[in-house]
Design a protein around this motif. Structure first.
Motif, PDB file in Angstrom:
ATOM      1  N   PHE A  55      37.527   9.471  32.068  1.00  0.00           N
ATOM      2  CA  PHE A  55      36.341  10.322  32.088  1.00  0.00           C
ATOM      3  C   PHE A  55      36.171  11.066  30.768  1.00  0.00           C
ATOM      4  O   PHE A  55      35.068  11.153  30.233  1.00  0.00           O
ATOM      5  N   SER A  56      37.258  11.593  30.215  1.00  0.00           N
ATOM      6  CA  SER A  56      37.137  12.320  28.947  1.00  0.00           C
ATOM      7  C   SER A  56      36.670  11.380  27.832  1.00  0.00           C
ATOM      8  O   SER A  56      35.882  11.772  26.978  1.00  0.00           O
ATOM      9  N   ALA A  92      32.934  10.811  28.468  1.00  0.00           N
ATOM     10  CA  ALA A  92      32.176  12.032  28.172  1.00  0.00           C
ATOM     11  C   ALA A  92      32.101  12.307  26.675  1.00  0.00           C
ATOM     12  O   ALA A  92      31.094  12.800  26.178  1.00  0.00           O
ATOM     13  N   ARG A  93      33.171  11.988  25.948  1.00  0.00           N
ATOM     14  CA  ARG A  93      33.141  12.191  24.497  1.00  0.00           C
ATOM     15  C   ARG A  93      32.216  11.195  23.820  1.00  0.00           C
ATOM     16  O   ARG A  93      31.708  11.455  22.734  1.00  0.00           O
ATOM     17  N   VAL A 144      27.197  11.832  26.940  1.00  0.00           N
ATOM     18  CA  VAL A 144      27.048  12.886  27.948  1.00  0.00           C
ATOM     19  C   VAL A 144      26.443  12.309  29.226  1.00  0.00           C
ATOM     20  O   VAL A 144      26.916  12.576  30.328  1.00  0.00           O
ATOM     21  N   GLY A 185      28.901  10.081  31.090  1.00  0.00           N
ATOM     22  CA  GLY A 185      29.901  10.936  31.721  1.00  0.00           C
ATOM     23  C   GLY A 185      29.365  11.595  32.976  1.00  0.00           C
ATOM     24  O   GLY A 185      30.060  11.681  34.000  1.00  0.00           O
ATOM     25  N   PHE A 186      28.125  12.035  32.925  1.00  0.00           N
ATOM     26  CA  PHE A 186      27.481  12.670  34.081  1.00  0.00           C
ATOM     27  C   PHE A 186      27.404  11.698  35.256  1.00  0.00           C
ATOM     28  O   PHE A 186      27.785  12.040  36.383  1.00  0.00           O
ATOM     29  N   LEU A 207      32.991  17.853  31.991  1.00  0.00           N
ATOM     30  CA  LEU A 207      31.915  17.359  31.125  1.00  0.00           C
ATOM     31  C   LEU A 207      31.338  18.501  30.292  1.00  0.00           C
ATOM     32  O   LEU A 207      31.166  18.368  29.075  1.00  0.00           O
ATOM     33  N   VAL A 233      31.563  18.798  26.178  1.00  0.00           N
ATOM     34  CA  VAL A 233      30.369  18.905  25.344  1.00  0.00           C
ATOM     35  C   VAL A 233      30.430  20.163  24.472  1.00  0.00           C
ATOM     36  O   VAL A 233      30.203  20.103  23.268  1.00  0.00           O
ATOM     37  N   ARG A 267      24.148  16.875  21.698  1.00  0.00           N
ATOM     38  CA  ARG A 267      24.899  16.697  22.943  1.00  0.00           C
ATOM     39  C   ARG A 267      24.612  17.846  23.918  1.00  0.00           C
ATOM     40  O   ARG A 267      24.514  17.634  25.121  1.00  0.00           O
ATOM     41  N   LEU A 312      22.941  17.625  27.578  1.00  0.00           N
ATOM     42  CA  LEU A 312      23.550  18.256  28.755  1.00  0.00           C
ATOM     43  C   LEU A 312      22.527  19.070  29.541  1.00  0.00           C
ATOM     44  O   LEU A 312      22.433  18.936  30.755  1.00  0.00           O
TER      45      LEU A 312
END
Length: 196
Positions: free
Chosen positions: A68-69, A72-73, A76, A79-80, A98, A102, A114, A118
């Protein structure tokens, strides 16, 4: 075996070539993914290529959080949606991760874009509440620009009167614009509707 041999020698590119072969059933997927994410400095291509190609079933929480990290990196939005696809009990934790990724781990060159991505996510009412609780009262309250993020979300969603009630936002002006001037503009724009 050759894939694991290359992993032992930190030859990750060659390892991923062998480990993602279509004839293989993924084994040690959690460990492989964690190593690929942790050993890749800023380039998560190999870790994500391994995950998307081998499509392993991850069994440990740490491997899922590592994946997940990495997602997410990289994106965005991805990752969501990955967080939304997790079991109900894990969704809030991942959503908060998340936000932290961000606001805390974005390079200076991309943090604006980013953060904008978000605050423009299609959050449910529950997720919107999580965002506010995390950034204003939870572990994220000490994140730099956390309150700014909540303010941007409120303004972006048209919750102007809610944005006027926020206190304690002190940011340096950019040109002649800062939150104080912006809030004054909102008050002026709302006019008599503000009293209603």
């Amino acid at each position: 075996m050759k894939g694991l041999w290359h992993m032992d020698r930190k030859e990750f590119g060659s390892a991923v070539q062998y480990l993602t072969h279509p004839s293989l059933i993924p084994t040690f997927a959690d460990e492989i993914l964690e190593v690929l994410v942790r050993k890749s400095k800023d380039d998560l291509t190999l870790a994500l290529a391994y995950y998307h190609t081998a499509q392993p079933t991850l069994t440990s929480r740490s491997a899922v959080e590592c994946l997940f990290s990495a997602i997410a990196r990289t994106s965005v939005t991805e990752g969501f949606y990955f967080a939304r696809g997790q079991p109900q009990y894990a969704q809030r934790h991942m959503f908060e991760m998340l936000i932290s990724v961000v606001l805390n781990n974005s390079p200076a060159a991309t943090i604006g874009d980013r953060s904008l991505e978000l605050v423009n996510l299609p959050l449910s009412l529950e997720e919107d509440k999580w965002l506010e609780e995390y950034l204003l009262h939870g572990d994220g309250r000490n994140l730099k620009k956390g309150k700014d993020t909540v303010m941007m979300r409120k303004i972006g969603m048209g919750n102007f009167t809610d944005s006027l009630s926020m206190r304690g936002i002190n940011s340096r002006p950019i040109g002649q614009l800062d939150w104080g001037n912006l809030l004054e503009g909102i008050k002026h724009g709302l006019g008599p509707r503000l009293d209603a």
